[in-house]
Motif scaffolding. Sequence first.
Motif, PDB file in Angstrom:
ATOM      1  N   PHE A   1      -0.310  -5.771  -3.754  1.00 35.09           N
ATOM      2  CA  PHE A   1      -0.199  -6.596  -4.712  1.00 35.09           C
ATOM      3  C   PHE A   1      -0.395  -5.674  -6.183  1.00 35.09           C
ATOM      4  O   PHE A   1       0.431  -5.850  -6.910  1.00 35.09           O
ATOM      5  N   ILE A   2      -1.341  -4.851  -6.232  1.00 38.17           N
ATOM      6  CA  ILE A   2      -1.473  -4.242  -7.291  1.00 38.17           C
ATOM      7  C   ILE A   2      -0.501  -3.315  -7.653  1.00 38.17           C
ATOM      8  O   ILE A   2      -0.060  -3.063  -8.773  1.00 38.17           O
ATOM      9  N   VAL A   3       0.002  -2.663  -6.526  1.00 41.78           N
ATOM     10  CA  VAL A   3       1.120  -1.410  -6.965  1.00 41.78           C
ATOM     11  C   VAL A   3       2.447  -2.057  -6.962  1.00 41.78           C
ATOM     12  O   VAL A   3       3.395  -1.431  -7.831  1.00 41.78           O
TER      13      VAL A   3
ATOM     14  N   ASN B   1       5.396  -4.128 -15.043  1.00 38.64           N
ATOM     15  CA  ASN B   1       4.838  -4.817 -14.202  1.00 38.64           C
ATOM     16  C   ASN B   1       3.425  -4.695 -13.489  1.00 38.64           C
ATOM     17  O   ASN B   1       2.981  -5.515 -12.763  1.00 38.64           O
ATOM     18  N   SER B   2       2.761  -3.695 -14.005  1.00 40.63           N
ATOM     19  CA  SER B   2       1.573  -3.048 -13.502  1.00 40.63           C
ATOM     20  C   SER B   2       0.455  -3.223 -14.516  1.00 40.63           C
ATOM     21  O   SER B   2       0.699  -3.372 -15.717  1.00 40.63           O
TER      22      SER B   2
ATOM     23  N   GLY C   1      -0.150   6.850  -3.987  1.00 41.10           N
ATOM     24  CA  GLY C   1      -0.471   7.636  -3.034  1.00 41.10           C
ATOM     25  C   GLY C   1      -1.419   7.064  -2.111  1.00 41.10           C
ATOM     26  O   GLY C   1      -1.173   7.197  -0.783  1.00 41.10           O
ATOM     27  N   VAL C   2      -2.325   6.057  -2.792  1.00 44.74           N
ATOM     28  CA  VAL C   2      -2.987   5.412  -1.738  1.00 44.74           C
ATOM     29  C   VAL C   2      -2.439   4.406  -1.002  1.00 44.74           C
ATOM     30  O   VAL C   2      -2.576   4.157   0.081  1.00 44.74           O
ATOM     31  N   TYR C   3      -1.199   3.810  -1.731  1.00 47.97           N
ATOM     32  CA  TYR C   3      -0.580   2.847  -0.862  1.00 47.97           C
ATOM     33  C   TYR C   3       0.133   3.251   0.173  1.00 47.97           C
ATOM     34  O   TYR C   3       0.126   2.963   1.422  1.00 47.97           O
TER      35      TYR C   3
ATOM     36  N   ALA D   1       5.534  -5.405   3.045  1.00 46.21           N
ATOM     37  CA  ALA D   1       4.792  -6.491   2.327  1.00 46.21           C
ATOM     38  C   ALA D   1       4.346  -7.502   3.238  1.00 46.21           C
ATOM     39  O   ALA D   1       3.260  -8.200   2.963  1.00 46.21           O
ATOM     40  N   LEU D   2       5.130  -7.968   4.293  1.00 50.01           N
ATOM     41  CA  LEU D   2       4.944  -8.975   5.115  1.00 50.01           C
ATOM     42  C   LEU D   2       4.186  -8.671   6.079  1.00 50.01           C
ATOM     43  O   LEU D   2       3.392  -9.459   6.836  1.00 50.01           O
TER      44      LEU D   2
END
Length: 311
Positions: free
Chosen positions: A34-36, A55-56, A69-71, A273-274
């Motif tokens: 959601f954040i990324v 958008n961030s 990178g974390v995502y 994302a789903l």
Amino acid sequence: MFLIIRKSPKQLGSYKYLMIYMSCFESIYSIIDFIVSPIMFSYESIMVVMIYKNNSIFFSDWVLLILNGVYCAFFGASMGMFGIQFIYRYFVSTGSKHLKTFNGFRIFFWILIPIFVGSIWGSICYFILSPSDEINQRINNQLMLTFGWEIQEITYVGAYFYQLQPDGSYKIGWNSVIGVTIAWIIILSSLCVIFYFGIKCYLNLRQVMRIKQQQNNSSRNFKNLQSQLFNALVTQTTIPVILMHFPLSTVILFTFLDKDLGTLSGVSSITIALFPALDPLPSMFIIQNYRKFIFGFFKITKVKSIKIPLN
């Protein structure tokens, strides 16, 4: 997580902690997604996972690059998650002596495997597949045509396999080849573990179910639970294969063949994302204890919502 903690059958054993671990992982994964708000895009032999800065809530390039990178690390960690669950189910179904490695402090060894795999994947994206001038120059015009964005408006990690040179020749981007090859090894290793232990577990459970009237009810209930868990696990693994493995593998394959998918590559961002939202559903509706509670809860809610007319 409420169902796992409060409504799990006693025979579930240490698997309950793995399920809680998986639920926490998917919850955090959803928050990061959601954040990324990552967007996957491919053009010719370039594929990028990009973040549109407007958008961030973050504007710093280095913060967004770390978050990207974390995502990616969480995506890689999920590859290790699926295999561990099948290994555990196989140990339980065969009564293996190695099952004790999931008890006590030794379970942390298994929990650390996805973290280790995710760290490798995240490091590849952050250090090897970080932004480059070659990618910037090649996709700048295409970004404007496709999204109406300038290259300065995005942060990304990406691969560029065949780099066009000023003289019209091509140079192989070895950083991209090495990084994506390591990622492929992780994906294939995960799938091999899943299929190997999954097939062995299935064959063993089928053999157990053939045993006639020689078990007591407790034993039969235990075998039924293992069968439910295995069916849930198979369904639970089919979901990420369809939503994660297949879309990403398709984008990588087409990019490697220098055949861009354009905006179609963005479908993989949606399917990935789903995954955290759909993945818990098989366990919720296949495992009997969870299913009974859910159906009972909605039945009670429905009954309570009925209005009785007053004369």
